[in-house]
Every structure is written in C-alpha cells, then in structure tokens.
Design a protein around this motif. Structure first.
Motif, PDB file in Angstrom:
ATOM      1  N   THR A  55       0.824  -1.210   0.000  1.00  0.00           N
ATOM      2  CA  THR A  55       0.000   0.000   0.000  1.00  0.00           C
ATOM      3  C   THR A  55       0.859   1.261   0.000  1.00  0.00           C
ATOM      4  OG1 THR A  55      -1.716  -1.187   1.220  1.00  0.00           O
ATOM      5  CG2 THR A  55      -1.858   1.221   1.185  1.00  0.00           C
ATOM      6  N   ASN A  59       1.119   4.048  -2.974  1.00  0.00           N
ATOM      7  CA  ASN A  59       0.716   5.434  -2.734  1.00  0.00           C
ATOM      8  C   ASN A  59       1.837   6.399  -3.099  1.00  0.00           C
ATOM      9  OD1 ASN A  59      -1.810   4.738  -1.785  1.00  0.00           O
ATOM     10  ND2 ASN A  59      -1.208   4.763   0.377  1.00  0.00           N
ATOM     11  N   ARG A  83      -5.325   0.264   1.528  1.00  0.00           N
ATOM     12  CA  ARG A  83      -5.554   1.620   2.003  1.00  0.00           C
ATOM     13  C   ARG A  83      -6.938   1.704   2.663  1.00  0.00           C
ATOM     14  NH1 ARG A  83      -3.709   6.927   0.515  1.00  0.00           N
ATOM     15  NH2 ARG A  83      -5.328   8.493   0.915  1.00  0.00           N
ATOM     16  N   PRO A  84      -7.052   2.313   3.861  1.00  0.00           N
ATOM     17  CA  PRO A  84      -8.345   2.341   4.569  1.00  0.00           C
ATOM     18  C   PRO A  84      -9.320   3.385   4.043  1.00  0.00           C
ATOM     19  CG  PRO A  84      -6.659   3.402   5.892  1.00  0.00           C
ATOM     20  CD  PRO A  84      -5.956   2.825   4.705  1.00  0.00           C
ATOM     21  N   THR A  85      -8.825   4.368   3.285  1.00  0.00           N
ATOM     22  CA  THR A  85      -9.696   5.419   2.747  1.00  0.00           C
ATOM     23  C   THR A  85      -9.415   5.590   1.261  1.00  0.00           C
ATOM     24  OG1 THR A  85      -8.106   7.155   3.297  1.00  0.00           O
ATOM     25  CG2 THR A  85      -9.815   6.666   4.949  1.00  0.00           C
ATOM     26  N   THR A  86     -10.298   6.312   0.591  1.00  0.00           N
ATOM     27  CA  THR A  86     -10.150   6.536  -0.840  1.00  0.00           C
ATOM     28  C   THR A  86      -8.917   7.385  -1.143  1.00  0.00           C
ATOM     29  OG1 THR A  86     -12.540   6.444  -1.122  1.00  0.00           O
ATOM     30  CG2 THR A  86     -11.286   7.452  -2.895  1.00  0.00           C
ATOM     31  N   ARG A 111     -10.027  -3.864   1.086  1.00  0.00           N
ATOM     32  CA  ARG A 111     -11.167  -3.283   1.801  1.00  0.00           C
ATOM     33  C   ARG A 111     -12.451  -3.466   0.979  1.00  0.00           C
ATOM     34  NH1 ARG A 111      -9.451  -0.683   6.752  1.00  0.00           N
ATOM     35  NH2 ARG A 111      -7.211  -1.162   6.776  1.00  0.00           N
ATOM     36  N   ASP A 113     -15.777  -1.923   1.599  1.00  0.00           N
ATOM     37  CA  ASP A 113     -16.821  -0.888   1.524  1.00  0.00           C
ATOM     38  C   ASP A 113     -16.298   0.513   1.245  1.00  0.00           C
ATOM     39  OD1 ASP A 113     -19.069  -2.519   1.951  1.00  0.00           O
ATOM     40  OD2 ASP A 113     -18.617  -2.643   4.078  1.00  0.00           O
ATOM     41  N   ILE A 114     -15.230   0.651   0.472  1.00  0.00           N
ATOM     42  CA  ILE A 114     -14.761   1.994   0.128  1.00  0.00           C
ATOM     43  C   ILE A 114     -14.598   2.094  -1.390  1.00  0.00           C
ATOM     44  CG2 ILE A 114     -13.514   2.220   2.309  1.00  0.00           C
ATOM     45  CD1 ILE A 114     -10.908   1.924   0.654  1.00  0.00           C
ATOM     46  N   TYR A 116     -11.965   2.953  -3.979  1.00  0.00           N
ATOM     47  CA  TYR A 116     -10.528   2.826  -3.805  1.00  0.00           C
ATOM     48  C   TYR A 116      -9.736   3.972  -4.422  1.00  0.00           C
ATOM     49  CZ  TYR A 116     -11.694  -1.841  -2.238  1.00  0.00           C
ATOM     50  OH  TYR A 116     -12.219  -2.897  -1.546  1.00  0.00           O
ATOM     51  N   ASN A 145     -21.549   2.693  -3.823  1.00  0.00           N
ATOM     52  CA  ASN A 145     -20.449   3.618  -3.537  1.00  0.00           C
ATOM     53  C   ASN A 145     -19.092   2.923  -3.429  1.00  0.00           C
ATOM     54  OD1 ASN A 145     -22.131   5.966  -3.326  1.00  0.00           O
ATOM     55  ND2 ASN A 145     -22.838   5.183  -1.346  1.00  0.00           N
TER      56      ASN A 145
END
Length: 611
Positions: A55, A59, A83-86, A111, A113-114, A116, A145
């Motif tokens: 990750t 990034n 990655r925990p967030t978009t 993950r 439910d995000i 990416y 989403n």
C-alpha cells in the motif's frame, strides 16, 4: 458475428514494452507510449508477491508520478493494496495526468466498503494492462459507492486490456459530476479489450456528458451477490446535478451477459438529452437471464442496430409493459437486430419522451425468435412524464416474424392512442391470433398499412373507445379478421403523363412528376381507338374521378375525346376509347401526350406517402 469469451486471467497480459504505433491512441499528437522516463512501482519498494502489503509503496509511486507528470509501470506481479480510505488525485486541469501500464499486473484490494481510487479534473487518463480485483465474495450485499476505479471530469480517457472484478459496487465508474461546465466534463473516452466480471452492482457506469467508444469488451455473466442486484452490467445516464446529456456515445462489438441501461436523462430531474445527440448500440451480443429487460433507455435518442439480443425470463406473469427492449425516448432506430426471447410477454415496448412532437421511431428489418409472445410491440403514451408529447410517427418496416411460433397481438397502443400521432406499417406479414389494438385512443391518431399481409385468426383491429372515429388506411395490403372499426381505402392523388410511340403504345414520360409508384406505368394499344391503362385493375377502383388531356404534336390538328371505361371482370385493367369529333374510334398520332389527373379511393393502390 463471432464472439470469444475471454479468460479474465489473461485479459491483461499484453507486453506494453513493444510499441505498436498503428494502434496507440494519440492525444493532441502525443502518443501514450512509455519511454525511459517511465517510473516503476518497484522503484518505490513495491514487491508484488501477492502477500506483502504494498500500500505505502503504491501510494508513494502514484503521488510522485502524478505530481511530476511521469508515466507509471506496474510490472508483472500481484500487488496487495490495503488503504483504509479513498485515494483522491485532483489534477485541477493544470496539465497533470494518470498514465499507467501493466505487464500482467494485478492490484489486489483488501477493503470491501470503500471507493478505492478516484481521479478528478485530469488532462488525460491512460490505463493499460492492469487487473483491478476487489475482495468481494458471494453473499456480500451490493453497495453502489464501493467502486474499484472512479474517474471524474477527464478530458481524454483510455482504458485498454484491463480487468475489473470482485467489487461490490461498479468495477469502473466514469462521471462528470461536480463539474458545472460542459467543456470540462468527461469526454473522448475509449474503453476497449477489457473484462468486467463478478461485480456486485455492475461492471461499468457512465454518468454525464461523455463522448467516445466502448468497444470489444467482455462483460461477464457472473454476479457476486445473492442479494438483489441494484445495477446493470452497463449503466449510462445523464449527470443528475448538471443535467448534461450523453453526447455521441458508441457501444459496439462487445459480448455482454446481463441487462444494460442506456439512458440519456436524469432520474431526479427528468432531463432529456439534447435533441441532436445519440447513444449508439451496435454489433454487440447481449445475453440476459431472468431479468425484466435486456435494454432499457430513458430519454434522448438511441440507435440499436445489428445486435444479437437474447433474454430468458423465468418469472411467470411477466410485466407486459416492459419489453425485452424498453425505451422512453425522443427518437429511436431499432434496425437489423436478431431478438430471441423466452418467457417475455412483450418484445419491444416504447413510451413517448419527446420534446416537441418531432421525435420518430423507426423499427426495421429485425428478426424475432420466440415460442410465445403476447405482443411484439406496445406503444405507451406517458402522459405523466416531464415530456408528454407524442412521437410524430412510428414506422415499422419489413420485419421478420417467421421465428415466432405462437403470437397474440402484433402491436398494441394501450393508453390514449399510444406513443405516436401516426403509425406507418410497411412490408409486414402477420397471421397469428390478433392484429392491432388501440385502447382509449384520441381522435387524431392515424394508422397506415402499405404492402402488408395481416390475416389474424381472430381480431384484425380492436378500437375500444365509443364515439371516436379511427383513421385507418391501407395500400396494396391484404387484411382479414374481425374488426371493431371501419377500414378506409387510401385516397390517392394521381398525376401521370404518357407519350404515344410508333407502335401506338403510351410510354411513361419520365420527365413528368408522377406519383403512381410500383406499377407498370404504360398505355397499351389493344385495337383501333381502344387503349388499356396498365396501372390499375377494376377491383382496385372502388371510386375514382379522373380527367384526361390530349396534347397533340405541333404539326397535328384535330379534335379527340378520351372516355374512361371499366373492364367486365375484376382483374381487367381500366381502359379508354379515343374518338374523333364524328364519334368514330381513331388512333392517336405519334408523340401525342396524354395527361391523366384525378383522385381515387381504392383497395390496394400504391402511392408515395409524405411523412
């Protein structure tokens, strides 16, 4: 049409070090080629073994390449991305871009439910040869989403030889949302040779003012969720915030398993796309199982041409208002498709969503295959829509019903005369249970039949509103069956010109504007003073009022009279006698011109029809 079902594992194995100038997409004379300035994610510490968390390395590689306007190479491998967030990348239209290439690379997202990766306001986005794989499994509920890759307001976009799989939302989401500018909305899109499969909501969604091509892709038949699917395999719609319509989007040569939505309006605002813009869906193979429709389109203009469409409906009591092709449109062209249905009550259903009574629907040269259908066509008047005007005309021409084993009605207009002001049928042969029905019609709808053979075993025409006189006309058509209304012969205006040749026959004067179409426009001399007009037979001449004028060559003098006469038998041609002022039968001199004009009501005459 031959289609090959791609292997998802091989959809991103192309070697992008080998330059192919002929096939490289070009943007403003700059090719998407990858040169020595291309960075590698492994330069930033990525391992790509499918186990190590890459990750941070990914990034850092993405951020550095983006901010320094460099291409990024995902070398062959499986890269774990947790990655925990978009990850948001905003180019602000300052010349920055996303340019990624993979060599059999896979990015494995962890993950559920995000969303990416999201890219905004880019000069261009180019992504080639990468598999994007989410963590979703059977039983996960869909979430619109939670997408794999989101691209917003990008001026040029190329996705090639990629795979999007196992996301509970869309695999690829393209939009112009949050940009209140048509100039800066997403456009110039090319998506090709890519694979979309095993996604919960759908494979591909496009929202907003998009122009471009979606071609030669595979949209798989596998869906992850056992919960109700909340999306289509391909979903197109206008931007609900800016109300910008889809602009010239072409979808071609794809293999698609699952329903598609090709709308050009916003569900929230009822906006219909610009009158001169079209979504074109052609040369695709579409296979749908146990869904209410195969293609749905709301608003704007759509062309559906040269496709193979197959839908199997397992649920009984099918909604007759939702056909295999289900349109609410300004204008539509449905042409040269092969449409196979199982368990569908209606094959094509169309509602009016037109701007100003100028929209047209043309249904032509399609082949229909089904064991049983209740209606081939149903045309609805949607009086409650934002655009309640009816279409100017619906034309149904040269359709092939030989593959329909058991049919009920050819077509129905169930509400207030249906979606159109005029219905024009040409070259149709229909011999199943019933013909045409209008329910609660207005008085201004008109039905024309030309060169049709409509011989149902029961009702020919059914018109269920008392006190409203229908306008049904036919030309050169054989009609039979029970009718609740009268059938009017078509009033034909005739203007014809003939010149007498050396053999005494009258040849059609091609320089004259005649509207007797599809007939032998000649006059045959039978004997002295007797001429046969070859255009019509007695049976057709229900009523007529003809006048004739004889124009002699300049060197000739004399007075001639022309008298029309019917033949003795129904199949005899109309003929006339030529007499002089002494009432003697005489022949006409060479190059004499005969002008015939008038109006006739007939059972089977052929004429031009102004639309």
């Amino acid at each position: 049409m031959t289609f090959k079902k791609d292997d998802p594992s091989s959809s991103s194995t192309e070697n992008h070090n080998t330059s192919n100038k002929a096939n490289e997409p070009t943007i403003q004379n700059k090719s998407f080629s990858h040169n020595a300035s291309t960075l590698s994610v492994k330069d930033f510490g990525a391992i790509g073994d499918g186990v190590t968390d890459d990750t941070n390395a990914i990034n850092n590689a993405i951020s550095f390449a983006f901010n320094n306007k460099r291409a990024l190479d995902f070398e062959s491998g499986i890269y774990v991305y947790d990655r925990p967030t978009t990850l948001f990348m905003d180019g602000n239209f300052d010349g920055r871009f996303i340019d990624w290439v993979g060599r059999g690379a896979k990015i494995l997202f962890k993950r559920l439910d995000i969303a990416y990766l999201s890219f905004f306001k880019m000069e261009y986005v180019n992504i080639e040869g990468i598999t994007f794989e989410g963590p979703a499994a059977v039983g996960d509920s869909p979430n619109q989403n939670a997408i794999g890759l989101g691209i917003y307001s990008t001026k040029r976009l190329y996705i090639g030889n990629c795979c999007f799989t196992k996301f509970i939302g869309d695999g690829l989401f393209i939009s112009s949302e949050q940009i209140n500018s048509r100039h800066n909305s997403t456009q110039n899109v090319l998506i090709q040779n890519s694979h979309f499969n095993n996604n919960g909501r759908g494979g591909l969604t496009i929202v907003g003012c998009v122009s471009g091509n979606i071609m030669s892709n595979h949209f798989g038949d596998d869906r992850l969720t056992i919960a109700p699917v909340i999306g289509d395999v391909i979903h197109i719609e206008s931007d609900p915030s800016t109300r910008y319509g889809i602009d010239s989007l072409c979808i071609s040569n794809n293999l698609i398993f699952g329903p598609i939505n090709l709308s050009n309006c916003s569900w929230q605002k009822g906006w219909v796309g610009d009158k001169d813009t079209w979504i074109s869906f052609h040369h695709n193979k579409l296979v749908v199982s146990d869904e209410q429709y195969a293609i749905i389109s709301i608003g704007g203009n759509i062309k559906i041409m040269d496709n193979e469409i197959e839908i199997t409906r397992l649920t009984p009591n099918d909604d007759l208002g939702s056909g295999a092709i289900y349109l609410k449109c300004n204008s539509a062209i449905i042409k040269r498709n092969t449409i196979k249905t199982v368990g569908k009550g209606t094959i094509i259903s169309i509602y009016n969503w037109t701007h100003d009574n100028k929209g047209k629907v043309i249904i032509k040269e399609n082949i229909y295959i089904t064991d049983v259908c209740s209606y081939v066509y149903r045309f609805y008047k949607d009086a409650n829509s934002t655009f309640p005007n009816q279409h100017n005309i619906v034309k149904i021409i040269n359709e092939n019903y030989l593959g329909i084993k058991l049919g009920n009605w050819l077509f129905s207009a169930p509400q207030f005369g249906g979606s159109s002001l005029k219905y024009y049928l040409e070259g149709l042969t229909w011999s199943h249970s019933n013909g045409i029905e209008f329910k609660n019609p207005n008085s201004n709808e008109v039905l024309y039949l030309r060169d049709c053979l409509v011989t149902p075993s029961s009702s020919l025409f059914k018109w269920d509103r008392i006190g409203v006189t229908p306008k049904i006309y036919h030309e050169n058509s054989k009609l039979s069956g029970f009718s609740t209304v009268g059938i009017n012969p078509f009033p034909l205006s005739i203007n014809a010109s003939y010149k007498i040749n050396a053999q005494g026959h009258g040849e059609d004067n091609k320089l004259y504007n005649t509207n007797i179409i599809g007939r032998t426009n000649t006059i045959t001399k039978i004997k002295k003073g007797n001429y046969q007009w070859d255009s019509f037979i007695k049976e057709e001449l229900y009523s007529y009022n003809f006048t004739a004028q004889i124009i002699l060559p300049s060197a000739e003098t004399g007075i001639y009279f022309l008298i029309f006469k019917n033949g003795l038998n129904n199949n005899d041609k109309l003929f006339f006698e030529i007499k002089d002022e002494k009432n003697n039968l005489v022949d006409l001199p060479l190059n004499t011109e005969i002008l015939i004009g008038g109006i006739m009501l007939n059972n089977s005459a052929i004429s031009t029809l102004a639309m």
